[in-house]
Design an enzyme around this catalytic site. Structure first.
Site, PDB file in Angstrom:
ATOM      1  N   LYS A 170       0.887  -1.168   0.000  1.00 13.24           N
ATOM      2  CA  LYS A 170       0.000   0.000   0.000  1.00 13.24           C
ATOM      3  C   LYS A 170       0.926   1.219   0.000  1.00 13.24           C
ATOM      4  CE  LYS A 170      -1.635   3.116   2.002  1.00 13.24           C
ATOM      5  NZ  LYS A 170      -1.483   4.568   1.583  1.00 13.24           N
ATOM      6  N   GLY A 201      -4.444   3.379  -2.280  1.00 15.38           N
ATOM      7  CA  GLY A 201      -5.565   3.792  -1.427  1.00 15.38           C
ATOM      8  C   GLY A 201      -5.110   4.680  -0.296  1.00 15.38           C
ATOM      9  N   GLY A 203      -4.428   5.781   3.632  1.00 12.45           N
ATOM     10  CA  GLY A 203      -3.870   5.103   4.793  1.00 12.45           C
ATOM     11  C   GLY A 203      -4.926   4.629   5.768  1.00 12.45           C
ATOM     12  N   GLY A 207      -4.607   1.171   4.162  1.00  9.68           N
ATOM     13  CA  GLY A 207      -3.448   0.912   5.020  1.00  9.68           C
ATOM     14  C   GLY A 207      -3.867   0.200   6.298  1.00  9.68           C
ATOM     15  N   GLU A 245       9.924   1.993  10.507  1.00  5.99           N
ATOM     16  CA  GLU A 245      10.985   2.958  10.192  1.00  5.99           C
ATOM     17  C   GLU A 245      10.317   4.319  10.297  1.00  5.99           C
ATOM     18  OE1 GLU A 245      13.044   5.472   9.015  1.00  5.99           O
ATOM     19  OE2 GLU A 245      12.956   4.789   6.933  1.00  5.99           O
ATOM     20  N   CYS A 279      13.927  11.387   6.262  1.00  7.01           N
ATOM     21  CA  CYS A 279      13.814  11.061   7.692  1.00  7.01           C
ATOM     22  C   CYS A 279      15.167  11.114   8.387  1.00  7.01           C
ATOM     23  CB  CYS A 279      13.144   9.717   7.881  1.00  7.01           C
ATOM     24  SG  CYS A 279      13.792   8.440   6.811  1.00  7.01           S
ATOM     25  N   GLU A 377      10.199  16.626  14.221  1.00  4.84           N
ATOM     26  CA  GLU A 377      10.559  16.470  12.814  1.00  4.84           C
ATOM     27  C   GLU A 377       9.764  17.476  11.986  1.00  4.84           C
ATOM     28  OE1 GLU A 377       9.513  12.655  10.944  1.00  4.84           O
ATOM     29  OE2 GLU A 377      11.544  12.656  10.164  1.00  4.84           O
TER      30      GLU A 377
HETATM   31  P1  NAP Z   1       2.002   8.836   7.360  1.00  9.00           P
HETATM   32  O1  NAP Z   1       0.587   9.247   7.478  1.00  9.00           O
HETATM   33  O2  NAP Z   1       2.639   8.113   8.470  1.00  9.00           O
HETATM   34  O3  NAP Z   1       2.105   7.968   6.016  1.00  9.00           O
HETATM   35  C1  NAP Z   1       2.937   6.855   5.773  1.00  9.00           C
HETATM   36  C2  NAP Z   1       2.127   5.729   5.128  1.00  9.00           C
HETATM   37  O4  NAP Z   1       1.189   5.202   6.079  1.00  9.00           O
HETATM   38  C3  NAP Z   1       1.278   6.168   3.932  1.00  9.00           C
HETATM   39  O5  NAP Z   1       1.189   5.127   2.999  1.00  9.00           O
HETATM   40  C4  NAP Z   1      -0.051   6.423   4.602  1.00  9.00           C
HETATM   41  O6  NAP Z   1      -1.128   6.478   3.717  1.00  9.00           O
HETATM   42  C5  NAP Z   1      -0.133   5.263   5.558  1.00  9.00           C
HETATM   43  N1  NAP Z   1      -1.086   5.431   6.660  1.00  9.00           N
HETATM   44  C6  NAP Z   1      -1.588   6.594   7.170  1.00  9.00           C
HETATM   45  N2  NAP Z   1      -2.451   6.322   8.179  1.00  9.00           N
HETATM   46  C7  NAP Z   1      -2.495   4.977   8.317  1.00  9.00           C
HETATM   47  C8  NAP Z   1      -3.190   4.094   9.196  1.00  9.00           C
HETATM   48  N3  NAP Z   1      -4.018   4.534  10.139  1.00  9.00           N
HETATM   49  N4  NAP Z   1      -2.989   2.758   9.056  1.00  9.00           N
HETATM   50  C9  NAP Z   1      -2.152   2.282   8.118  1.00  9.00           C
HETATM   51  N5  NAP Z   1      -1.469   3.069   7.262  1.00  9.00           N
HETATM   52  C10 NAP Z   1      -1.623   4.398   7.356  1.00  9.00           C
HETATM   53  O7  NAP Z   1       2.889  10.089   7.031  1.00  9.00           O
HETATM   54  P2  NAP Z   1       2.423  11.417   6.278  1.00  9.00           P
HETATM   55  O8  NAP Z   1       1.083  11.881   6.740  1.00  9.00           O
HETATM   56  O9  NAP Z   1       2.514  11.174   4.839  1.00  9.00           O
HETATM   57  O10 NAP Z   1       3.530  12.442   6.770  1.00  9.00           O
HETATM   58  C11 NAP Z   1       3.428  13.040   8.054  1.00  9.00           C
HETATM   59  C12 NAP Z   1       4.772  13.198   8.714  1.00  9.00           C
HETATM   60  O11 NAP Z   1       5.373  11.926   8.890  1.00  9.00           O
HETATM   61  C13 NAP Z   1       5.812  13.965   7.927  1.00  9.00           C
HETATM   62  O12 NAP Z   1       5.694  15.334   8.061  1.00  9.00           O
HETATM   63  C14 NAP Z   1       7.083  13.427   8.508  1.00  9.00           C
HETATM   64  O13 NAP Z   1       7.403  14.087   9.697  1.00  9.00           O
HETATM   65  C15 NAP Z   1       6.765  12.009   8.807  1.00  9.00           C
HETATM   66  N6  NAP Z   1       7.246  11.110   7.736  1.00  9.00           N
HETATM   67  C16 NAP Z   1       8.340  10.360   7.973  1.00  9.00           C
HETATM   68  C17 NAP Z   1       8.809   9.529   6.984  1.00  9.00           C
HETATM   69  C18 NAP Z   1      10.010   8.677   7.175  1.00  9.00           C
HETATM   70  O14 NAP Z   1      10.655   8.334   6.194  1.00  9.00           O
HETATM   71  N7  NAP Z   1      10.342   8.257   8.373  1.00  9.00           N
HETATM   72  C19 NAP Z   1       8.187   9.466   5.743  1.00  9.00           C
HETATM   73  C20 NAP Z   1       7.045  10.254   5.545  1.00  9.00           C
HETATM   74  C21 NAP Z   1       6.594  11.042   6.554  1.00  9.00           C
HETATM   75  P3  NAP Z   1      -1.543   7.934   3.122  1.00  9.00           P
HETATM   76  O15 NAP Z   1      -0.501   8.251   2.129  1.00  9.00           O
HETATM   77  O16 NAP Z   1      -2.864   7.729   2.511  1.00  9.00           O
HETATM   78  O17 NAP Z   1      -1.577   8.896   4.274  1.00  9.00           O
END
Ligand code: NAP
Ligand code: MG
Length: 470
Positions: A170, A201, A203, A207, A245, A279, A377
């Site tokens: 996903k 789709g 998250g 997800g 991660e 990250c 972050e």
């Molecule tokens: P995120 O919501 O954690 O998204 C990462 C992945 O998880 C995406 O595929 C997301 O889908 C999915 N996801 C979201 N909610 C979920 C749930 N309840 N259950 C299962 N999967 C789920 O991150 P983001 O909103 O894109 O970014 C927010 C912040 O996270 C950033 O500003 C940054 O600080 C941090 N971040 C860290 C990394 C890293 O490499 N460690 C990478 C990205 C972001 P969707 O795309 O549909 O939300």
């Protein structure tokens, strides 16, 4: 590439169960460039069943044959590397040169490393009178973010396939196109139907359904700490393996004996790359108080070279951030930094361009360790410069966050830098600039995560052991 209007399940593109769609937006001009289906729990279920059915056959496939299929997958990506770079630039906004060097070439090199490891790894070992078999964990649910969209997919899928696991992916809603391109490469590489499956789709819908599915044996997640915590809890309740991660707030520690100009310049480049959406970025620069003013001037000069602009213009060194939501988040942090009393020496929260999700390259001086901008972050092109009084003070500041993903140490002599790095609570440290190594284990101490990716340590995440006594 042309977007698919279906899911890649059981070796073919098939219609989604529901009718919802996700609009893919080019962050450089805010135009919709494609639509992909928004998967539901039903699509996830179909994909997990396909992966379960394919698992026994793939697990029993000799490692040399698995290695050959992963090498073919690598070759399919090589043949389409320009298309990969164009696709990532279109949906993430990265300057095209960086897309070629990092977003296309890095996953190709990681896939190559796992093709080799699959063929050479010892899936059997001896321990006294026992033979230990290293067997695939089963069906992997991979959930990936948008910041290194293809790298993060390959860093999970390639070792999973090498281990003999099957996968349901996903990808992030913001970058589904390169995930579809990857599925095309899987198809071209001739992997058996069901070994890799893709469900695009949201998250909270797809997800969540994947993380909670009882047919998934291991959830591998990269993304925010908030979502990671939730996924860890779900996996824990089901006694299911999990790899997380998560975020980082890494320190770039410049010791007094270092080449200050070089350390500052490389440190600025490290944060500006990918618009700060990394990250492991060294977003806190730690400088001895005697050298602080000089370092601030060096950083101001270095950051001036990061012209924000059209990702296809070779003069642009900084693209937009991925979405309007991320831009607002980053600007909010910049405003908080100003309100907390940090001194802006470059950039600020004002938009540098009328269109596109751009954030000005920003440097804060006079940042103190407890400020929010030094603790959380930001995920944008923002650097915080902190001063330290002596080495112990530098160590306290470097280790003084909930994170521990990466870091850097600079010193006149390598041994001095290594001695400091040994005391850092973090999963990876670059010594005097270092060089990226696709075989080095990558992952976090503390709240930066659980588990490791890349190399033999990354492969081991997808294996479980069985002991036979003789
Ligand atoms: P995120 O919501 O954690 O998204 C990462 C992945 O998880 C995406 O595929 C997301 O889908 C999915 N996801 C979201 N909610 C979920 C749930 N309840 N259950 C299962 N999967 C789920 O991150 P983001 O909103 O894109 O970014 C927010 C912040 O996270 C950033 O500003 C940054 O600080 C941090 N971040 C860290 C990394 C890293 O490499 N460690 C990478 C990205 C972001 P969707 O795309 O549909 O939300
Ligand atoms: Mg999200």
């Amino acid at each position: 590439m042309k977007a698919h209007d279906g899911m890649y399940i059981r070796g073919e593109w098939r219609p989604a169960a529901g009718t919802g769609t996700i609009a893919v937006v080019n962050p450089a001009d805010e135009q919709i460039i494609a639509e992909v289906p928004a998967g539901t729990a039903q699509d996830v279920d179909a994909a997990v069943r396909a992966a379960r059915d394919a698992f026994p056959g793939w697990a029993a496939t000799p490692p040399a044959e698995r290695a050959a299929r992963i090498a073919a997958l690598r070759d399919a990506m090589v043949a389409r590397k320009d298309e990969i770079a164009e696709t990532v630039t279109a949906e993430l906004g990265t300057p095209i040169g960086l897309s070629q060097v990092v977003h296309a070439n890095l996953p190709i090199s990681v896939a190559g490393s796992f093709a080799e490891l699959a063929g050479t790894y010892a899936f059997e070992e001896k321990a006294g009178n026992s033979t230990v078999l290293l067997e695939p964990v089963g069906v992997v649910g991979a959930i990936t973010p948008w910041n290194y969209p293809l790298h993060q997919i390959v860093a999970k899928v390639a070792p999973a396939l090498a281990a003999g696991c099957t996968v349901v992916l996903k990808p992030a809603e913001d970058t589904p196109l390169v995930a579809q391109l990857f599925a095309e490469c899987v198809h071209e590489a001739g992997l058996p139907a069901g070994v890799f499956n893709l469900v695009t789709g949201l998250g909270a819908v797809a997800g969540q359904a994947l993380a909670a599915h009882e047919g998934v044996d291991l959830v591998s997640f990269t993304g925010s700490t908030a979502v990671g915590r939730q996924i860890g809890a779900t996996a824990g309740a089901a006694v299911k393996r999990v790899a997380l991660e998560l975020g980082g707030k890494s320190a770039n520690v410049i010791l007094p004996s270092a080449d200050l100009a070089k350390a500052v310049k490389v440190g600025v480049a490290n944060v500006m790359s990918n618009s700060g959406q990394t990250c492991s970025a060294w977003t806190r620069m730690l400088v001895h108080t005697d050298q602080y003013d000089e370092a601030v001037e060096l950083a101001r000069a270095a950051v001036a070279k990061y012209a924000a602009g059209d990702p296809h213009d070779p003069a642009s060194r900084l693209g937009p951030v991925v979405s309007a939501k991320q831009r607002e988040r980053v600007r909010g942090y910049i405003d908080q930094g100003v309100a907390a009393g940090a001194r802006l020496v470059a950039g600020g929260s004002e938009a540098p361009h009328p269109a596109g999700y751009y954030v000005a390259p920003t440097v804060f001086a006079d940042v103190t360790p407890e400020m929010t901008i030094a603790q959380e972050e930001i995920f944008g092109p923002v650097i915080s410069m902190l001063r330290y009084a002596d080495e112990d003070d530098a160590l306290r500041i470097a280790n003084g966050t909930v994170y521990g993903l990466a870091g850097a140490v600079w010193a006149g002599d390598e041994a001095e830098a290594v001695a400091f790095a040994r005391r850092m609570e973090t999963g990876q440290v670059d010594i005097n600039g270092g060089r990226f190594n696709p075989l080095a284990p990558f992952g976090g101490y503390k709240q930066s995560g659980v588990g490791r990716e890349l190399g033999t340590h990354g492969l081991a995440e997808y294996l479980q052991t069985k002991s036979l006594q003789f």
